[in-house]
Design a protein around this motif. Structure first.
Motif, PDB file in Angstrom:
ATOM      1  N   VAL A  91      32.514  95.356  68.002  1.00 39.83           N
ATOM      2  CA  VAL A  91      32.140  96.490  67.628  1.00 39.83           C
ATOM      3  C   VAL A  91      33.056  97.440  66.867  1.00 39.83           C
ATOM      4  N   ALA A  92      34.074  97.810  65.351  1.00 39.30           N
ATOM      5  CA  ALA A  92      35.082  98.520  65.436  1.00 39.30           C
ATOM      6  C   ALA A  92      33.667 100.402  64.401  1.00 39.30           C
ATOM      7  N   ASN A  93      34.436 101.275  65.811  1.00 39.43           N
ATOM      8  CA  ASN A  93      33.449 102.300  66.191  1.00 39.43           C
ATOM      9  C   ASN A  93      35.176 103.618  65.535  1.00 39.43           C
ATOM     10  N   PRO A  94      35.224 103.990  63.886  1.00 42.62           N
ATOM     11  CA  PRO A  94      35.453 105.018  64.309  1.00 42.62           C
ATOM     12  C   PRO A  94      35.849 106.036  64.489  1.00 42.62           C
ATOM     13  N   VAL A  95      36.937 106.327  64.955  1.00 42.01           N
ATOM     14  CA  VAL A  95      36.883 108.049  65.597  1.00 42.01           C
ATOM     15  C   VAL A  95      36.032 109.115  64.962  1.00 42.01           C
ATOM     16  N   PRO A  96      35.676 110.199  65.398  1.00 36.57           N
ATOM     17  CA  PRO A  96      35.153 111.711  64.221  1.00 36.57           C
ATOM     18  C   PRO A  96      35.759 112.090  63.841  1.00 36.57           C
ATOM     19  N   ALA A  97      35.201 112.316  62.427  1.00 33.66           N
ATOM     20  CA  ALA A  97      35.773 112.873  61.619  1.00 33.66           C
ATOM     21  C   ALA A  97      37.086 114.166  62.104  1.00 33.66           C
ATOM     22  N   ALA A  98      36.459 114.872  62.834  1.00 31.48           N
ATOM     23  CA  ALA A  98      37.016 116.405  63.483  1.00 31.48           C
ATOM     24  C   ALA A  98      38.523 116.006  63.764  1.00 31.48           C
ATOM     25  N   ASP A  99      38.398 114.356  65.353  1.00 32.59           N
ATOM     26  CA  ASP A  99      39.180 114.469  65.828  1.00 32.59           C
ATOM     27  C   ASP A  99      40.743 113.072  64.809  1.00 32.59           C
ATOM     28  N   GLU A 100      40.124 112.482  64.078  1.00 37.48           N
ATOM     29  CA  GLU A 100      41.528 111.478  63.620  1.00 37.48           C
ATOM     30  C   GLU A 100      42.644 112.350  63.275  1.00 37.48           C
ATOM     31  N   ILE A 101      43.683 111.678  63.095  1.00 38.63           N
ATOM     32  CA  ILE A 101      44.563 111.254  62.800  1.00 38.63           C
ATOM     33  C   ILE A 101      45.263 110.835  61.210  1.00 38.63           C
ATOM     34  N   PRO A 102      45.721 111.764  60.197  1.00 37.37           N
ATOM     35  CA  PRO A 102      45.490 110.731  58.999  1.00 37.37           C
ATOM     36  C   PRO A 102      46.687 109.445  59.081  1.00 37.37           C
ATOM     37  N   ALA A 103      45.807 108.446  58.345  1.00 36.40           N
ATOM     38  CA  ALA A 103      46.517 107.958  58.546  1.00 36.40           C
ATOM     39  C   ALA A 103      48.133 107.374  57.824  1.00 36.40           C
ATOM     40  N   ALA A 104      48.444 108.098  57.306  1.00 37.08           N
ATOM     41  CA  ALA A 104      49.488 108.437  56.533  1.00 37.08           C
ATOM     42  C   ALA A 104      50.175 109.154  57.127  1.00 37.08           C
ATOM     43  N   GLU A 105      50.093 110.046  57.623  1.00 37.80           N
ATOM     44  CA  GLU A 105      50.756 110.646  59.151  1.00 37.80           C
ATOM     45  C   GLU A 105      51.498 110.186  59.825  1.00 37.80           C
ATOM     46  N   MET A 106      50.312 108.738  60.833  1.00 35.33           N
ATOM     47  CA  MET A 106      50.401 108.264  61.516  1.00 35.33           C
ATOM     48  C   MET A 106      51.712 106.963  61.419  1.00 35.33           C
ATOM     49  N   ALA A 107      51.635 106.554  60.068  1.00 42.01           N
ATOM     50  CA  ALA A 107      52.371 105.784  59.827  1.00 42.01           C
ATOM     51  C   ALA A 107      53.705 105.766  60.092  1.00 42.01           C
ATOM     52  N   ASP A 108      54.456 107.252  60.037  1.00 40.82           N
ATOM     53  CA  ASP A 108      55.536 107.714  60.309  1.00 40.82           C
ATOM     54  C   ASP A 108      55.423 107.593  61.247  1.00 40.82           C
ATOM     55  N   HIS A 109      54.692 108.176  62.207  1.00 42.17           N
ATOM     56  CA  HIS A 109      55.080 108.712  63.402  1.00 42.17           C
ATOM     57  C   HIS A 109      54.986 106.930  64.578  1.00 42.17           C
ATOM     58  N   ILE A 110      54.751 106.187  63.618  1.00 43.01           N
ATOM     59  CA  ILE A 110      54.487 104.801  64.230  1.00 43.01           C
ATOM     60  C   ILE A 110      55.577 103.670  63.770  1.00 43.01           C
ATOM     61  N   ALA A 111      56.658 104.457  62.682  1.00 41.92           N
ATOM     62  CA  ALA A 111      57.772 103.515  62.346  1.00 41.92           C
ATOM     63  C   ALA A 111      59.252 104.041  63.259  1.00 41.92           C
ATOM     64  N   ALA A 112      58.894 105.542  63.126  1.00 42.80           N
ATOM     65  CA  ALA A 112      59.686 105.614  64.393  1.00 42.80           C
ATOM     66  C   ALA A 112      59.693 105.334  65.824  1.00 42.80           C
ATOM     67  N   SER A 113      58.972 105.420  66.297  1.00 43.67           N
ATOM     68  CA  SER A 113      58.106 104.537  67.393  1.00 43.67           C
ATOM     69  C   SER A 113      58.997 103.302  68.100  1.00 43.67           C
ATOM     70  N   LEU A 114      58.128 102.136  66.605  1.00 47.27           N
ATOM     71  CA  LEU A 114      58.692 101.201  66.897  1.00 47.27           C
ATOM     72  C   LEU A 114      60.767 100.868  66.857  1.00 47.27           C
ATOM     73  N   ALA A 115      61.114 101.744  66.284  1.00 45.69           N
ATOM     74  CA  ALA A 115      62.732 101.584  66.102  1.00 45.69           C
ATOM     75  C   ALA A 115      62.990 102.207  67.242  1.00 45.69           C
ATOM     76  N   ALA A 116      62.147 103.352  68.380  1.00 51.36           N
ATOM     77  CA  ALA A 116      62.678 103.332  69.352  1.00 51.36           C
ATOM     78  C   ALA A 116      62.694 102.628  70.763  1.00 51.36           C
ATOM     79  N   ALA A 117      61.345 101.884  70.073  1.00 52.26           N
ATOM     80  CA  ALA A 117      61.280 100.382  71.367  1.00 52.26           C
ATOM     81  C   ALA A 117      62.312  99.239  70.763  1.00 52.26           C
ATOM     82  N   ALA A 118      62.600  98.993  69.627  1.00 50.61           N
ATOM     83  CA  ALA A 118      63.881  97.998  69.619  1.00 50.61           C
ATOM     84  C   ALA A 118      65.155  98.274  69.898  1.00 50.61           C
ATOM     85  N   ALA A 119      65.335  99.665  69.827  1.00 52.05           N
ATOM     86  CA  ALA A 119      66.760 100.136  70.080  1.00 52.05           C
ATOM     87  C   ALA A 119      66.507  99.751  72.006  1.00 52.05           C
TER      88      ALA A 119
END
Length: 301
Positions: free
Chosen positions: A226-254
């Protein structure tokens, strides 16, 4: 109940009387959040389940027993402990046999909940297909567990650090029903929208319970997401998170981080990059999932 399981008196009484119980994982306490937010969140989530009319059962392995529910002191000790194993299907029994302390992932929590007779489980987000899995073959055991173990898992989708499209494809192949709760779009953990359609949509707990009863009547095995979305008031927009995730994935690989260490590393790195916002969102979505899980457990009971 399986002799290797030890429920608290509260959980045992609820199960014996047929009252609603919601399973809760413990990896969020040992590997998902820093102290003291980990224990504070775990206690708050238990309070949300109780407020919803169900009994919470936080699951962990302590002293060679699978504990179905933890006392406040045990929960705090677990949150402060070092060297706690992160348990999935492959090593759950190992921790029991050796007496090692262990926290349970989605897969291990589902196994323990099923053996205890608990039908509903609330978590943050499921594991899935990691990015680059075509080379690393890194796919979470959570997906196979959802296909085989008859527990309803309420989560804010799959963790957004994963390859979410491939995760949905694997769930479809395994025959796992994926239900958008009040949404026709699959949520992306910290964000309400992933750009991917939810395969099924149900708007309330009674509908999820009716769907589960129909599956049981037909003899269709396995779990349900059951996929339940985070409440709207608490979310971080997907476009913003994509940048953070990309940087963290690069850090993990390094850093050469692999296997079970990948997810805790990424969550910690993203916490720093978002200046704590990801943790606040994580807390909000877990509480929201606990609220929905309690409602489903009540409807099923």
């Amino acid at each position: 109940m399986n002799p290797l399981l030890t429920p608290t008196a509260e959980v045992a009484a609820a199960l014996s009387a047929g009252r609603p119980v919601v399973a809760l994982e413990s990896t969020i306490v040992t590997h998902g959040m820093p102290w003291p937010a980990n224990v504070e969140t775990a206690r708050a989530v238990e309070d949300v389940v109780r407020a919803g009319g169900a009994v919470p059962a936080t699951i962990a392995v302590l002293d060679g027993r699978i504990r179905i529910g933890l006392s406040p002191d045990e929960l705090e000790a677990l949150g402060k402990a070092n060297g706690v194993m992160k348990l999935s299907r492959a090593d759950l029994a190992y921790a029991v046999a050796t007496g090692r302390p262990g926290s349970t992932t989605v897969a291990a929590t589902m196994i323990a909940a099923d053996r205890a007779g608990i039908r509903v489980f609330a978590t943050g987000g499921i594991g899935g297909v990691h990015r680059g899995a075509e080379e690393s073959f890194d796919v979470s055991a959570d997906l196979d567990e959802l296909a085989r173990t008859p527990v309803i898992v309420v989560a804010a989708g799959a963790k957004a650090i994963l390859d979410v499209p491939k995760t949905l494809e694997v769930l479809e192949t395994r025959g796992v029903p994926v239900v958008g709760f009040g949404t026709d779009e699959f949520p992306a953990f910290w964000s309400r929208r992933s750009g991917l359609k939810a395969p099924l949509t149900i708007d309330d707990a009674a509908g999820v319970a009716a769907f589960q009863r129909a599956r049981e009547a037909l003899g269709v095995g396995g779990g349900m997401l059951v996929a339940n979305p985070v409440p709207a008031a608490d979310e971080i927009p997907a476009a913003e998170m994509a940048d953070h995730i990309a940087a963290s994935l690069a850090a993990a690989a390094a850093a050469g981080v692999v296997g079970k260490a990948v997810t805790p590393f990424l969550l910690g790195d993203i916490l720093e990059r978002t200046a704590g916002r990801s943790l606040a969102t994580n807390v909000a979505l877990v509480k929201n999932n606990a609220r929905v899980a309690a409602a489903i457990a009540v409807a099923l009971s």
